[in-house]
Design an enzyme around this catalytic site. Structure first.
Site, PDB file in Angstrom:
ATOM      1  N   SER A   1      -9.677   1.540   3.132  1.00 13.80           N
ATOM      2  CA  SER A   1      -8.875   2.377   2.283  1.00 13.80           C
ATOM      3  C   SER A   1      -7.853   1.610   1.440  1.00 13.80           C
ATOM      4  O   SER A   1      -7.335   2.148   0.470  1.00 13.80           O
ATOM      5  CB  SER A   1      -8.123   3.401   3.134  1.00 13.80           C
ATOM      6  OG  SER A   1      -7.248   2.755   4.041  1.00 13.80           O
TER       7      SER A   1
ATOM      8  N   SER B   1      -9.718  -1.044   7.186  1.00  9.16           N
ATOM      9  CA  SER B   1      -9.208  -0.858   5.821  1.00  9.16           C
ATOM     10  C   SER B   1      -8.555  -2.069   5.179  1.00  9.16           C
ATOM     11  O   SER B   1      -8.216  -2.019   3.993  1.00  9.16           O
ATOM     12  CB  SER B   1      -8.228   0.308   5.779  1.00  9.16           C
ATOM     13  OG  SER B   1      -8.939   1.508   5.781  1.00  9.16           O
TER      14      SER B   1
ATOM     15  N   LYS C   1       0.849  -1.204   0.000  1.00  2.34           N
ATOM     16  CA  LYS C   1       0.000   0.000   0.000  1.00  2.34           C
ATOM     17  C   LYS C   1       0.885   1.255   0.000  1.00  2.34           C
ATOM     18  O   LYS C   1       1.969   1.238   0.586  1.00  2.34           O
ATOM     19  CB  LYS C   1      -0.880  -0.046   1.255  1.00  2.34           C
ATOM     20  CG  LYS C   1      -1.903   1.074   1.384  1.00  2.34           C
ATOM     21  CD  LYS C   1      -2.782   0.856   2.614  1.00  2.34           C
ATOM     22  CE  LYS C   1      -3.819   1.942   2.806  1.00  2.34           C
ATOM     23  NZ  LYS C   1      -4.694   1.691   3.972  1.00  2.34           N
TER      24      LYS C   1
HETATM   25  N1  GLN Z   1     -13.270   3.389   6.871  1.00  2.00           N
HETATM   26  C1  GLN Z   1     -12.372   3.702   7.941  1.00  2.00           C
HETATM   27  C2  GLN Z   1     -12.053   5.170   7.941  1.00  2.00           C
HETATM   28  O1  GLN Z   1     -12.325   5.814   6.961  1.00  2.00           O
HETATM   29  C3  GLN Z   1     -11.162   2.843   7.820  1.00  2.00           C
HETATM   30  C4  GLN Z   1      -9.847   3.526   7.777  1.00  2.00           C
HETATM   31  C5  GLN Z   1      -8.663   2.610   7.876  1.00  2.00           C
HETATM   32  O2  GLN Z   1      -8.753   1.499   8.413  1.00  2.00           O
HETATM   33  N2  GLN Z   1      -7.524   3.098   7.451  1.00  2.00           N
HETATM   34  O3  GLN Z   1     -11.556   5.696   8.906  1.00  2.00           O
END
Ligand code: GLN
Length: 407
Positions: free
Chosen positions: A80, A104, A5
């Site tokens: 994400s 995410s 990532k």
């Molecule tokens: N959907 C969550 C957020 O927007 C997940 C984020 C993550 O795990 N990086 O905060």
């Protein structure tokens, strides 16, 4: 062959957190977790798109544009870590790394029909990982089978003195097994009855629980009165931490620079206004607000108290149960552009953020196909440090005998 990532530093390679503010920024050093993989001769095949600074659930908040789900290109891959999920889903690599601050890794894994492991907090070094919310962030793994995922986790979970939040426990030995037993699983009535949960996912979940009972598992439905406070607590605490973590991007020492400006304050303002995307700016403002004098006690301190209560509750549950099972997401992958209201989007994190608030290890495993042809699965959560149990249970659940009756 592994993809990473775009928030994981790799010396002499560009890393941008999918943000214009880090355009063309080159890593000065390599993240420890990645170094451990390189030491084992892993081939790093590429860098994956994601939501900017890992903030989002659809991979639509990226300076590079959206990622599409390989199972249906009109749908999102989740976020994400959407790019990392699709890279494995579409066989571009064998495994990939994402990060999971609030789901995410697990939610995109669920949307793409693959496995997504978020190890417990402190299991894998965060050194060299661009921070979103430091007391929640954890590097996670996408793969197609539990053996591969476990191998990567074992390699990456070696100690690192540069991350003081890492467990001080002795490392799990390669191929260590846990004694096979009748696992005790807990689930929450509030999770099953949640009004936002897709009916078909809810029915499949209930049928699965019954099928597990018939297959040597003990499953109990418990009450979690704090259920509706989970998402608000997560968004207060993570945005507060993000507002602090992201204050370093000012365009002076590195990153996006908007050009000539005589006044320092305007210079910061211009760099940050032009460099950050909308969702990141929303969260910085929210986080700054909840930390501000006068509101700190009402929001930040309250959210910390909820976090403590949840941690205590989970500890009690794990005294009695081996794992907790829940859905991963209230829906399957939605259409690109379908969701643009932040509150609705935040509320869909209801099943994943608990593990991050409490530092638990958690995994999404692909098991089912929805009538809309999209995949979905189950989430299993265990104590931090109990990843071996988590993977053993996952393997059992993925064996057809247990879930066959559901299909
Ligand atoms: N959907 C969550 C957020 O927007 C997940 C984020 C993550 O795990 N990086 O905060």
């Amino acid at each position: 062959v592994i993809a990473i990532k775009d928030v994981i530093c790799y010396k002499d390679h560009v890393v941008t957190a999918a943000s214009a503010i880090l355009k063309n920024f080159t890593s000065l050093y390599t993240a420890t977790a990645l170094q451990y993989l390189l030491d084992e001769d892993a081939i790093i095949i590429g860098r994956c798109n994601c939501d900017e600074f890992a903030m989002g659930s659809s991979n639509e908040n990226s300076a590079y544009g959206a990622v599409k789900n390989a199972a249906d290109e009109t749908r999102v891959p989740g976020g994400s870590s959407g790019g990392s999920a699709v890279a494995v889903q579409a066989n571009m690599c064998m495994l990939s790394l994402g990060t999971d601050t609030g789901g995410s890794v697990r939610q995109p894994a669920d949307f793409c029909g693959i496995i997504g492991l978020k190890p417990g907090y402190g299991s894998i070094s965060r050194y060299g990982l661009i921070a979103y919310a430091s007391s929640f962030d954890q590097i996670g793994i996408f793969g197609k089978n539990t053996d591969d995922v476990r191998l990567l986790w074992e390699i990456m979970s070696q100690p690192d003195e540069r991350d003081s939040t890492m467990h001080q426990r002795t490392r799990v030995k390669r191929n260590e097994t846990v004694e096979k037993k009748k696992y005790k699983l807990a689930t929450f009535s509030q999770a099953i009855q949640h009004k936002g949960l897709d009916k078909e996912i809810a029915n499949t979940f209930i049928t699965t629980i019954n099928s597990l009972k018939a297959n040597d598992f003990i499953t109990d439905e418990l009450a979690l009165e704090l259920f509706d406070y989970i998402v608000p607590a997560y968004y207060v605490l993570t945005t507060a931490e993000a507002s602090s973590n992201l204050s370093r991007y000012d365009g002076i020492r590195y990153g996006y620079n908007a050009g000539e400006e005589t006044d320092l304050e305007h210079f910061y303002c211009k760099n940050r206004s032009e460099g950050f995307g909308l969702e990141v700016k929303r969260r910085i403002m929210l986080g700054t607000f909840v930390l501000s004098t006068g509101y700190y006690d009402a929001y930040f301190a309250k959210a910390q108290q909820i976090r403590r209560l949840l941690v205590d509750k989970m500890e009690k549950i794990f005294d009695e149960y081996d794992a907790i099972i829940m859905p991963v997401s209230p829906s399957t992958a939605f259409k690109l552009g379908e969701k643009n209201d932040p509150v609705t989007t935040y509320l869909a994190d209801i099943y994943t953020v608990l593990a991050n608030l409490c530092g638990l290890s958690a995994i999404a495993i692909p098991l089912f196909s929805h009538s809309n042809n999209m995949p979905f699965g189950l989430q299993v959560m265990a104590k931090s440090g109990d990843e071996v149990t988590l993977l053993e249970i996952s393997e059992m659940l993925m064996q057809q005998s247990i879930t066959a009756e559901v299909a």
